[in-house]
Scaffold this motif. Structure first.
Motif, mmCIF file in Angstrom:
data_model
loop_
_atom_site.group_PDB
_atom_site.id
_atom_site.type_symbol
_atom_site.label_atom_id
_atom_site.label_comp_id
_atom_site.label_asym_id
_atom_site.label_seq_id
_atom_site.Cartn_x
_atom_site.Cartn_y
_atom_site.Cartn_z
ATOM 1 N N ASP A 97 -4.425 -1.407 9.077
ATOM 2 C CA ASP A 97 -4.329 -0.464 10.192
ATOM 3 C C ASP A 97 -4.463 0.978 9.688
ATOM 4 N N ASP A 98 -5.171 1.789 10.440
ATOM 5 C CA ASP A 98 -5.453 3.158 10.013
ATOM 6 C C ASP A 98 -4.181 3.964 9.770
ATOM 7 N N ARG A 99 -3.105 3.643 10.483
ATOM 8 C CA ARG A 99 -1.832 4.349 10.253
ATOM 9 C C ARG A 99 -1.411 4.211 8.797
ATOM 10 N N TYR A 100 -1.481 2.989 8.270
ATOM 11 C CA TYR A 100 -1.022 2.750 6.899
ATOM 12 C C TYR A 100 -2.046 3.226 5.878
ATOM 13 N N MET A 101 -3.311 3.143 6.219
ATOM 14 C CA MET A 101 -4.317 3.705 5.330
ATOM 15 C C MET A 101 -4.125 5.212 5.197
ATOM 16 N N GLN A 102 -3.881 5.886 6.305
ATOM 17 C CA GLN A 102 -3.685 7.338 6.258
ATOM 18 C C GLN A 102 -2.412 7.701 5.509
ATOM 19 N N PHE A 103 -1.343 6.927 5.710
ATOM 20 C CA PHE A 103 -0.120 7.144 4.927
ATOM 21 C C PHE A 103 -0.428 6.963 3.441
ATOM 22 N N GLY A 104 -1.235 5.952 3.111
ATOM 23 C CA GLY A 104 -1.593 5.706 1.722
ATOM 24 C C GLY A 104 -2.356 6.862 1.115
ATOM 25 N N TYR A 105 -3.345 7.385 1.842
ATOM 26 C CA TYR A 105 -4.093 8.545 1.346
ATOM 27 C C TYR A 105 -3.175 9.757 1.178
ATOM 28 N N GLN A 106 -2.274 9.935 2.128
ATOM 29 C CA GLN A 106 -1.325 11.055 2.052
ATOM 30 C C GLN A 106 -0.403 10.902 0.848
ATOM 31 N N ASN A 107 0.147 9.702 0.652
ATOM 32 C CA ASN A 107 1.024 9.450 -0.486
ATOM 33 C C ASN A 107 0.307 9.684 -1.810
ATOM 34 N N LEU A 117 0.830 -1.205 0.000
ATOM 35 C CA LEU A 117 0.000 0.000 0.000
ATOM 36 C C LEU A 117 0.865 1.256 0.000
ATOM 37 N N LEU A 118 1.910 1.257 0.803
ATOM 38 C CA LEU A 118 2.784 2.433 0.900
ATOM 39 C C LEU A 118 3.494 2.715 -0.420
ATOM 40 N N ILE A 119 4.111 1.693 -1.008
ATOM 41 C CA ILE A 119 4.938 1.947 -2.190
ATOM 42 C C ILE A 119 4.081 2.232 -3.421
ATOM 43 N N ALA A 120 2.943 1.556 -3.563
ATOM 44 C CA ALA A 120 2.099 1.794 -4.730
ATOM 45 C C ALA A 120 1.538 3.212 -4.719
ATOM 46 N N THR A 121 1.129 3.685 -3.546
ATOM 47 C CA THR A 121 0.630 5.059 -3.464
ATOM 48 C C THR A 121 1.772 6.054 -3.604
ATOM 49 N N LYS A 122 2.949 5.718 -3.099
ATOM 50 C CA LYS A 122 4.091 6.628 -3.229
ATOM 51 C C LYS A 122 4.502 6.778 -4.694
ATOM 52 N N MET A 123 4.272 5.740 -5.499
ATOM 53 C CA MET A 123 4.623 5.793 -6.917
ATOM 54 C C MET A 123 3.516 6.417 -7.764
ATOM 55 N N GLY A 124 2.470 6.927 -7.119
ATOM 56 C CA GLY A 124 1.420 7.639 -7.847
ATOM 57 C C GLY A 124 0.429 6.756 -8.571
ATOM 58 N N MET A 125 0.313 5.506 -8.135
ATOM 59 C CA MET A 125 -0.621 4.588 -8.790
ATOM 60 C C MET A 125 -2.040 4.797 -8.242
ATOM 61 N N LEU A 147 -6.432 6.175 -3.740
ATOM 62 C CA LEU A 147 -6.560 4.976 -2.911
ATOM 63 C C LEU A 147 -8.021 4.796 -2.538
ATOM 64 N N LYS A 148 -8.527 3.577 -2.730
ATOM 65 C CA LYS A 148 -9.883 3.264 -2.292
ATOM 66 C C LYS A 148 -9.933 1.822 -1.811
ATOM 67 N N VAL A 149 -10.962 1.522 -1.039
ATOM 68 C CA VAL A 149 -11.203 0.180 -0.531
ATOM 69 C C VAL A 149 -12.401 -0.408 -1.268
ATOM 70 N N SER A 150 -12.300 -1.685 -1.644
ATOM 71 C CA SER A 150 -13.402 -2.363 -2.319
ATOM 72 C C SER A 150 -13.586 -3.761 -1.735
ATOM 73 N N HIS A 151 -14.820 -4.219 -1.734
ATOM 74 C CA HIS A 151 -15.123 -5.597 -1.364
ATOM 75 C C HIS A 151 -15.751 -6.337 -2.550
ATOM 76 N N ASP A 152 -15.693 -5.700 -3.714
ATOM 77 C CA ASP A 152 -16.303 -6.228 -4.937
ATOM 78 C C ASP A 152 -15.197 -6.752 -5.854
ATOM 79 N N ILE A 153 -15.084 -8.062 -5.977
ATOM 80 C CA ILE A 153 -13.992 -8.675 -6.730
ATOM 81 C C ILE A 153 -13.975 -8.226 -8.183
#
Length: 335
Positions: free
Chosen positions: A213-223, A191-199, A231-237
């Motif tokens: 964990d919310d720490r990493y989710m928030q880092f992901g949104y920030q990145n 999650l960290l590296i993919a968001t940091k690379m602008g994906m 960044l988004k969350v999905s439960h739909d395959i």
């Protein structure tokens, strides 16, 4: 100069990550050098390893250095990490002495220490590697704790090799079934590296209980915000896979059930269909597939997916060697 460690990529800017990836690519083209000539690294393994140990030992050797492998509690004394504790139990020496003594012997210290899987509120503090960083007077490298930054770099390098510019490529980080609840480290790091690379990142998981964990989710949104991705969350395959450029699979335990795995087990057992198979990959944009390894075939991903040209897991595994050389060389260079 302030001593710099490599504990998480979140401590590094996008420009610094790009520089490490460029250096890793250079090592891949020309593997041998003398960047660690006369230098040494202590590899501290509190947990088993195959790729990590092999790639770090060989990486040091390829650069003219020497690696010393230690397994505290097995071939080295058990270590105490709590401050102020009365050491009348199984531990024989305190991290305050271990880290400072090793710092007199070696030029780098690398640590692999998984969570205890009893209390996430405790494990998320990452106390083992933080204690090494606190007391060591040489750079400390994270070989996997609750994140896996070396795997991040290897993954990013493999993606760049196959896709070129990663900006706004659709990236799916999918939970998969495993008979045991596993560490969230690689998922956090992906999650960290993919968001940091602008994906454009989709975290796909069966229920909200499996969101990281919310720490990493928030880092992901920030990145994502800083690097022009999302960044988004999905439960739909089907929705998640459709049009994906990359599918990255990993199993992890649900944090609300941390330490109470038997209660989580029915949820995991009900979601075996999250396996990565040909039908799901057919929904992608001729997407790449990868995994950090080891992978249980026909549990996390089918043979057909693992053996397809779209699978770059072996490329990613090879890249561990090159990116870790880049990290070690950069940290030695500051001394």
């Amino acid at each position: 100069m302030t001593l710099r460690h490599f504990l998480t990529t979140q401590d590094y800017s996008r420009a610094e990550i790009d520089a490490l990836l460029d250096e890793a690519a250079a090592f891949k083209r020309s593997p041998r050098g003398q960047q660690l000539a006369g230098k040494s690294v202590a590899l501290m393994f509190f947990n088993p390893s195959m790729r990590t140990r092999t790639s770090f030992e060989l990486g040091a050797f390829h650069m003219g250095g020497h690696a010393i492998v230690l397994a505290p509690g097995k071939d080295a004394w058990p270590i105490e990490f709590e401050a102020g504790t009365v050491m009348d139990g199984d531990t024989e020496e305190h991290i305050a002495e271990v880290a400072r003594v090793l710092s007199r012997y070696v030029d780098l210290i690398a640590v692999r220490a998984f969570p205890k899987f009893q209390d996430w509120a405790v494990d998320r503090e990452d106390n083992v590697i933080k204690a090494f960083a606190k007391y060591a007077t040489v750079p400390v490298i994270n070989m996997e704790t609750i994140t896996h930054p070396c795997q991040e770099l290897a993954h990013a390098l493999a993606l760049k090799e196959h896709l070129g510019n990663l900006q706004n490529k659709k990236y799916v980080l999918t939970w998969t079934y495993h008979p045991k609840p596993l560490n969230t480290a690689v998922a956090n790091s992906a999650l960290l590296i993919a968001t940091k690379m602008g994906m454009d990142v989709t975290l796909l998981c069966p229920t909200p209980d499996y969101v990281l964990d919310d720490r990493y989710m928030q880092f992901g949104y920030q990145n994502a915000k800083e690097n022009g991705g999302s960044l988004k969350v999905s439960h739909d395959i089907e929705e998640a896979y459709r049009g994906a450029d990359v599918v990255y699979a990993k199993s992890w335990g649900a944090l609300p059930f941390f330490g109470r795995w038997e209660q989580e087990k029915p949820i995991r057992e009900a979601n075996k269909h999250f396996i990565v198979d040909e039908a799901k990959m057919a929904l992608t944009n001729n997407g790449l597939f990868s995994h950090c390894l080891p992978l249980r075939r026909n549990v996390k991903a089918t043979d057909a997916v693992m053996d397809s040209p779209a699978c770059i897991a072996i490329d990613e595994a090879e890249n561990r060697l090159h990116v870790q050389k880049a990290v070690m060389a950069s940290l030695i260079g500051q001394r």
